[in-house]
Scaffold this motif. Structure first.
Motif, short mmCIF file in Angstrom:
data_model
loop_
_atom_site.label_atom_id
_atom_site.label_comp_id
_atom_site.label_asym_id
_atom_site.label_seq_id
_atom_site.Cartn_x
_atom_site.Cartn_y
_atom_site.Cartn_z
N TYR A 8 0.85 -1.19 0.00
CA TYR A 8 0.00 0.00 0.00
C TYR A 8 0.89 1.24 0.00
O TYR A 8 1.93 1.24 0.67
CB TYR A 8 -0.88 0.04 1.26
N ASN A 52 -4.74 -0.53 8.08
CA ASN A 52 -5.64 -0.15 6.98
C ASN A 52 -7.04 -0.73 7.21
O ASN A 52 -7.67 -1.27 6.30
CB ASN A 52 -5.08 -0.60 5.63
N VAL A 92 -0.32 3.71 4.62
CA VAL A 92 -0.63 2.71 5.64
C VAL A 92 -1.15 3.41 6.89
O VAL A 92 -0.52 4.34 7.40
CB VAL A 92 0.62 1.87 5.98
#
Ligand code: ATP
Ligand code: MG
Length: 180
Positions: free
Chosen positions: A95, A115, A98
């Motif tokens: 990601y 997340n 985060v």
């Protein structure tokens, strides 16, 4: 990797939802005595998994929950979310952003999420290890310590640096071994 936002809900003096936005580089938090500057630092260490009430300047872990004022009743839970920019991929997770969240209820322990997905403390610790942010990796210089560092002798100052770098324990071990 840098800290993007920190959101406090019912954490210490931050009864209502408060979001702080950070930019890359140096951030300064200024304000009058008792306005909550150190509480912001406590929120940062707490969301990263701090387990010691004393390190959070309290007697028990539940002391991080808003205890109420003359105008506002106490709350039953504290929640802090830290959003980290991960566009450089330093955090080992797919990601670019985060968010770590820690929630605590008066009666019980802590819940963590990465997340939005429930996670264990171990997951948070593993996510942050090797990034310079995890437990005992970041360095927080407490109030009053700065004066001590500035007025320290070169030998004492070296000690501070060695402690931050985590090599003091090895030096002590070496000294112990040489004494034998
Ligand atoms: P200084 O400049 O003196 O260091 P500061 O800005 O760092 O001040 P903090 O120590 O962050 O101030 O905030 C202290 C305030 O937070 C105190 O007024 C204290 O009552 C309040 N506080 C701490 N814990 C809680 C809590 N659980 N509920 C409500 N208020 C709290
Ligand atoms: Mg302070």
């Amino acid at each position: 990797m840098y800290l993007k936002t920190l959101t406090l809900r019912g954490f210490k003096s931050f009864a209502s939802t408060t979001t702080l936005r950070f930019e890359p580089g140096i951030t300064a938090v200024v304000g009058p005595n008792g306005s909550g500057k150190s509480n912001v630092v406590d929120a940062l260490t707490w969301v990263m998994g701090e387990q010691g009430a004393k390190s959070l300047r309290g007697a028990k872990m539940a002391d991080v929950i808003f205890a109420g004022t003359a105008l506002k009743p106490a709350l039953g839970r504290a929640e802090v979310s830290l959003t980290i920019d991960n566009s450089d991929g330093v955090l080992p997770i797919d990601y670019t952003e985060v968010t770590i969240t820690r929630t605590m209820f008066r009666g019980g322990g802590s819940e963590y999420a990465i997340n939005g997905t429930p996670a264990r403390l171990l997951d948070i610790q593993e996510l942050l290890s090797d990034t310079g942010m995890g437990k005992q990796m970041h360095v927080i210089v407490g109030q009053g310590q700065l004066d001590a560092i500035l007025s320290a002798t070169p030998v004492e100052r070296r000690g501070f640096i060695e402690e931050s770098a985590g090599i003091l324990k090895h030096r002590r071990r070496k000294e112990r071994a040489l004494r034998k």
